[in-house]
Design an enzyme around this catalytic site. Sequence first.
Site, short mmCIF file in Angstrom:
data_model
loop_
_atom_site.label_atom_id
_atom_site.label_comp_id
_atom_site.label_asym_id
_atom_site.label_seq_id
_atom_site.Cartn_x
_atom_site.Cartn_y
_atom_site.Cartn_z
N ARG A 1 0.85 -1.20 0.00
CA ARG A 1 0.00 0.00 0.00
C ARG A 1 0.88 1.25 0.00
O ARG A 1 0.63 2.21 -0.73
CB ARG A 1 -0.92 -0.01 1.24
CG ARG A 1 -1.99 -1.09 1.18
CD ARG A 1 -3.04 -0.90 2.26
NE ARG A 1 -2.62 -1.33 3.57
CZ ARG A 1 -3.03 -2.45 4.18
NH1 ARG A 1 -3.87 -3.27 3.56
NH2 ARG A 1 -2.64 -2.75 5.40
N PHE B 1 -11.39 -4.15 -5.32
CA PHE B 1 -11.47 -5.02 -4.13
C PHE B 1 -10.93 -4.23 -2.93
O PHE B 1 -9.99 -4.64 -2.25
CB PHE B 1 -10.69 -6.33 -4.33
CG PHE B 1 -11.06 -7.08 -5.58
CD1 PHE B 1 -12.16 -7.92 -5.61
CD2 PHE B 1 -10.31 -6.92 -6.75
CE1 PHE B 1 -12.48 -8.62 -6.77
CE2 PHE B 1 -10.64 -7.61 -7.91
CZ PHE B 1 -11.73 -8.46 -7.92
N ASP C 1 -15.79 -2.02 -4.51
CA ASP C 1 -15.96 -3.26 -3.75
C ASP C 1 -17.40 -3.71 -3.90
O ASP C 1 -18.30 -2.90 -4.10
CB ASP C 1 -15.63 -3.04 -2.27
CG ASP C 1 -15.27 -4.34 -1.55
OD1 ASP C 1 -14.06 -4.60 -1.33
OD2 ASP C 1 -16.20 -5.12 -1.22
N ASN D 1 -19.71 -5.51 -8.72
CA ASN D 1 -18.84 -6.64 -9.02
C ASN D 1 -17.69 -6.13 -9.90
O ASN D 1 -17.93 -5.57 -10.98
CB ASN D 1 -19.67 -7.70 -9.75
CG ASN D 1 -18.87 -8.94 -10.07
OD1 ASN D 1 -17.64 -8.89 -10.22
ND2 ASN D 1 -19.56 -10.05 -10.16
N ALA D 2 -16.47 -6.31 -9.45
CA ALA D 2 -15.31 -5.74 -10.16
C ALA D 2 -15.27 -6.20 -11.62
O ALA D 2 -14.91 -5.41 -12.51
CB ALA D 2 -14.02 -6.13 -9.45
N ASP E 1 -6.54 -6.22 -5.84
CA ASP E 1 -6.21 -7.05 -4.68
C ASP E 1 -7.41 -7.93 -4.31
O ASP E 1 -8.07 -7.69 -3.29
CB ASP E 1 -5.80 -6.15 -3.50
CG ASP E 1 -5.42 -6.97 -2.27
OD1 ASP E 1 -4.99 -8.12 -2.42
OD2 ASP E 1 -5.58 -6.45 -1.14
N CYS F 1 -3.63 -13.69 -3.06
CA CYS F 1 -3.37 -14.25 -1.72
C CYS F 1 -3.79 -15.72 -1.67
O CYS F 1 -3.98 -16.28 -0.60
CB CYS F 1 -4.09 -13.44 -0.65
SG CYS F 1 -5.87 -13.35 -0.89
N1 SAH Z 1 -7.29 -4.49 -0.54
C1 SAH Z 1 -7.83 -4.73 0.78
C2 SAH Z 1 -8.24 -6.17 1.01
C3 SAH Z 1 -9.17 -6.76 -0.01
S1 SAH Z 1 -10.11 -8.09 0.58
C4 SAH Z 1 -6.84 -4.25 1.85
O1 SAH Z 1 -5.65 -4.01 1.55
O2 SAH Z 1 -7.24 -4.13 3.01
C5 SAH Z 1 -11.14 -8.50 -0.75
C6 SAH Z 1 -12.35 -7.59 -0.93
O3 SAH Z 1 -12.93 -7.98 -2.18
C7 SAH Z 1 -13.47 -7.72 0.09
O4 SAH Z 1 -13.75 -6.45 0.63
C8 SAH Z 1 -14.70 -8.22 -0.72
O5 SAH Z 1 -15.91 -7.60 -0.31
C9 SAH Z 1 -14.35 -7.81 -2.12
N2 SAH Z 1 -14.91 -8.60 -3.23
C10 SAH Z 1 -15.03 -9.95 -3.33
N3 SAH Z 1 -15.49 -10.30 -4.54
C11 SAH Z 1 -15.67 -9.14 -5.24
C12 SAH Z 1 -16.09 -8.83 -6.57
N4 SAH Z 1 -16.43 -9.80 -7.43
N5 SAH Z 1 -16.13 -7.54 -6.94
C13 SAH Z 1 -15.76 -6.55 -6.09
N6 SAH Z 1 -15.36 -6.79 -4.83
C14 SAH Z 1 -15.30 -8.05 -4.40
#
Ligand code: SAH
Length: 397
Positions: free
Chosen positions: A216, A231, A252, A279-280, A300, A340
């Site tokens: 980050r 995400f 998100d 949805n991403a 991420d 991850c």
């Molecule tokens: N980048 C963050 C951690 C990400 S965790 C950090 O550094 O703290 C993953 C995230 O992806 C979660 O908040 C979850 O709600 C989101 N997520 C899961 N599937 C998704 C999708 N299809 N589209 C968008 N967000 C999604």
Amino acid sequence: MALPRRSIGAPWITVSRKGALRWENGHPWIFRSDVIDPPTDAGPGIAYAVDQRDRPLGTALWSPTSEISLRLLDRTPDAVIDDQWWFNRIRMSVERRSDVARNASAYRLIHGEGDGLPSLVCDRYDRWLVVQLLSAGLEQFRPAIVRALAELTRCEGILARNDASVREREGLARETVLLSGEVPEEIEVHEYGVKYLTAPWTGQKTGAFLDQRENRHRIGVLARGEALDCFSYHGSFALHMAERAATVTALDSSAHALSRAQLNADLNGRTNIEFVEGNAFDVLREFSEQSRSFDTIVVDPPAFAKSRSSLNSALRGYHEINRRAMSLLAPGGYLFTASCSYHVTKPLFLEMIESAAAASGKRMALCEIAVQPSDHPELLNVPETGYLKGALVRDLP
Ligand code: SAH
């Protein structure tokens, strides 16, 4: 046998040649299939391991119901695993974090096997600790561990986030319990000057994703123009990018996660972050259709490959999201991308981004490969200690 019986009632367990070799090669686990005549009457706790000629191999944690029967604690055959032993091992782990502590008030204090403390995780959130005791053998030492942590850190409270599913395989209950002092619902922490709120009782993992802290900061330094955090969860990458970028879009699928991200933006006085719920995969496609582009992008995602059997579909998902992100990069723009998933190994990850770059039709330079930060030590001879990998890539027009 010459072994002194240090721990009353602790079983002596015979290990196959294959199991003994694993220990010799630095891996602390002995699987059930490598235990010869496992004792039926010995409860979890300490066990002394011997080879088939009764030669001592070391002192270990014994988990009678788990597939991982023995976790090596100490190669010294007659080691005394008492309060002092736990104190010393935990102190080494805590002392290794002095560098990390200079830049952040939230970081991992103990990364299980990576720190020679198998199945024990401990994260620090300012003046509070969150632990995970992930094996039946380890549970027997809960009081000693709590005492050592309290003394070494002078923390105000210790919470056990023992709700992880792996506890079931150990025959342990899944629970979130206070072990010492008090732990608030919400804790404000900071990393490299950015403040954020963590939720130790209810947040993901132990309350936050501490493993991405250095990444980050890295992308925060490079960010400019229009930035996109896919995400985003509680907006941690977005907050770092918002320091230098003109605007940041935090994306998100969880409205709740984004409401926390908004609180974090307010906490830092940031007004240049826009929040998009969706949805991403869909939102990135829509951005392409709208011919939008971004100067800095972070991808991420959560672990798409939860098991080996889902690896191929997970790789397709990673490929698609990365291809879309690369396509959205403005000339000269940076993308930081991560996975991850334990099952997505470093070679597979690199292969995936190479193929995504080819499919994006862009000239993409590989600038940096990211490994786990020093507070999440990944041991080369214990692959299970590693899961997070990332890459910084750049569009070369
Ligand atoms: N980048 C963050 C951690 C990400 S965790 C950090 O550094 O703290 C993953 C995230 O992806 C979660 O908040 C979850 O709600 C989101 N997520 C899961 N599937 C998704 C999708 N299809 N589209 C968008 N967000 C999604």
